[in-house]
Design an enzyme around this catalytic site. Sequence first.
Site, PDB file in Angstrom:
ATOM      1  CE  LYS A 205       7.442  -6.975  -2.188  1.00  0.00           C
ATOM      2  NZ  LYS A 205       7.680  -6.681  -3.785  1.00  0.00           N
ATOM      3  NE  ARG A 239       7.802   0.346  -3.672  1.00  0.00           N
ATOM      4  CZ  ARG A 239       7.006  -0.294  -2.815  1.00  0.00           C
ATOM      5  NH1 ARG A 239       7.211  -1.467  -2.086  1.00  0.00           N
ATOM      6  NH2 ARG A 239       5.857   0.307  -2.656  1.00  0.00           N
TER       7      ARG A 239
HETATM    8  N1  HH2 Z   1       5.988  -4.092  -4.263  1.00  0.00           N
HETATM    9  C1  HH2 Z   1       4.905  -3.574  -3.939  1.00  0.00           C
HETATM   10  C2  HH2 Z   1       4.385  -2.299  -4.352  1.00  0.00           C
HETATM   11  N2  HH2 Z   1       5.033  -1.756  -5.300  1.00  0.00           N
HETATM   12  N3  HH2 Z   1       6.865  -1.330  -6.743  1.00  0.00           N
HETATM   13  C3  HH2 Z   1       7.903  -1.796  -7.410  1.00  0.00           C
HETATM   14  N4  HH2 Z   1       8.628  -1.104  -8.309  1.00  0.00           N
HETATM   15  N5  HH2 Z   1       8.454  -3.050  -6.840  1.00  0.00           N
HETATM   16  C4  HH2 Z   1       8.126  -3.779  -5.856  1.00  0.00           C
HETATM   17  O1  HH2 Z   1       8.683  -4.889  -5.684  1.00  0.00           O
HETATM   18  C5  HH2 Z   1       6.696  -3.440  -5.386  1.00  0.00           C
HETATM   19  C6  HH2 Z   1       6.302  -2.090  -5.786  1.00  0.00           C
HETATM   20  C7  HH2 Z   1       4.415  -4.293  -2.796  1.00  0.00           C
HETATM   21  O2  HH2 Z   1       4.495  -3.878  -1.524  1.00  0.00           O
HETATM   22  P1  HH2 Z   1       4.073  -2.511  -0.592  1.00  0.00           P
HETATM   23  O3  HH2 Z   1       4.097  -1.196  -1.307  1.00  0.00           O
HETATM   24  O4  HH2 Z   1       4.586  -2.529   0.977  1.00  0.00           O
HETATM   25  O5  HH2 Z   1       2.528  -3.361  -0.357  1.00  0.00           O
HETATM   26  P2  HH2 Z   1       1.035  -3.082  -0.951  1.00  0.00           P
HETATM   27  O6  HH2 Z   1       1.400  -3.381  -2.261  1.00  0.00           O
HETATM   28  O7  HH2 Z   1       0.212  -4.001  -0.213  1.00  0.00           O
HETATM   29  O8  HH2 Z   1       0.787  -1.749  -0.820  1.00  0.00           O
END
Ligand code: HH2
Length: 261
Positions: A205, A239
């Site tokens: 992040k 995660r």
């Molecule tokens: N962060 C992201 C997405 N989903 N869910 C939970 N429970 N906690 C988190 O910190 C979280 C999440 C953001 O990361 P990522 O899936 O890699 O990116 P994007 O939202 O751009 O798909």
Amino acid sequence: MGVLNVTPDSFSDGGRYLDPDRAVERALEMAREGAAIIDIGGESTRPGAQEVPAGIECERVLPVIRKLAGRLDRPISIDTRKAMVAQQALEAGAVMVNDVSAMTFDRAMAGVVARYRAAVVLMHMRGTPATMQRMARYHDVVGEVCRYLAARARAAQAAGIPKSRIILDPGIGFAKQTSHNLKLLAGLSRLCRLGYPVLVGVSRKNFIRRIAGVEPDQLTLGTAAAVCLAIAAGASIVRVHDPGPMAAAVRVAAAISAAGR
Ligand code: HH2
């Protein structure tokens, strides 16, 4: 928990797994690397991201979940805010719903989770991915996030979801500035003391990029540092995008924590 984004625009792996066969291969690879849960999402929630219609989210994630259901010996989590997407994913073989809105975006979500006896991740955020960074103002970020999540957990139980299936997440990077993310991680044991398993998502992040630097290996090591401290504070699930190196870091951090208990 290994992250699998079946999206064109996710901040870290966007566009890499839009082909269902590639997505399936990546999920199986993450399981081999040590991921205990695979979290599949069809909508980016990065700051500024626009909402994706439920039909498109389903078109992205369902073929992957259906193909994985017979082949993957790990639980599948669906990362969605929409009850319709969650329901179809649970029908297709998912057993957990990861809702970054803590079931506030779609009123039908709690009923779906309860009916399918799914586990649910309730995450703290404010506003929507498009608006949230304007809402990053807190007097006592740890206390406010704890109170919010405790209230959402009570609402989930009132809707028929047993306590044993509820997981809380402070929402690192969601309506948070770097200082808020750091305070939440430093104060994570307070959230853990609410009595629910805690999930933390720090992987690659922006605050890690800012503090550690921009080289890819710095993101991995910076993520590992945050992951280990989260485990030491009592987090049950982290995660991450790269379960291989993180599984090793988690095993060591968990062993040290267990020895101190
Ligand atoms: N962060 C992201 C997405 N989903 N869910 C939970 N429970 N906690 C988190 O910190 C979280 C999440 C953001 O990361 P990522 O899936 O890699 O990116 P994007 O939202 O751009 O798909």
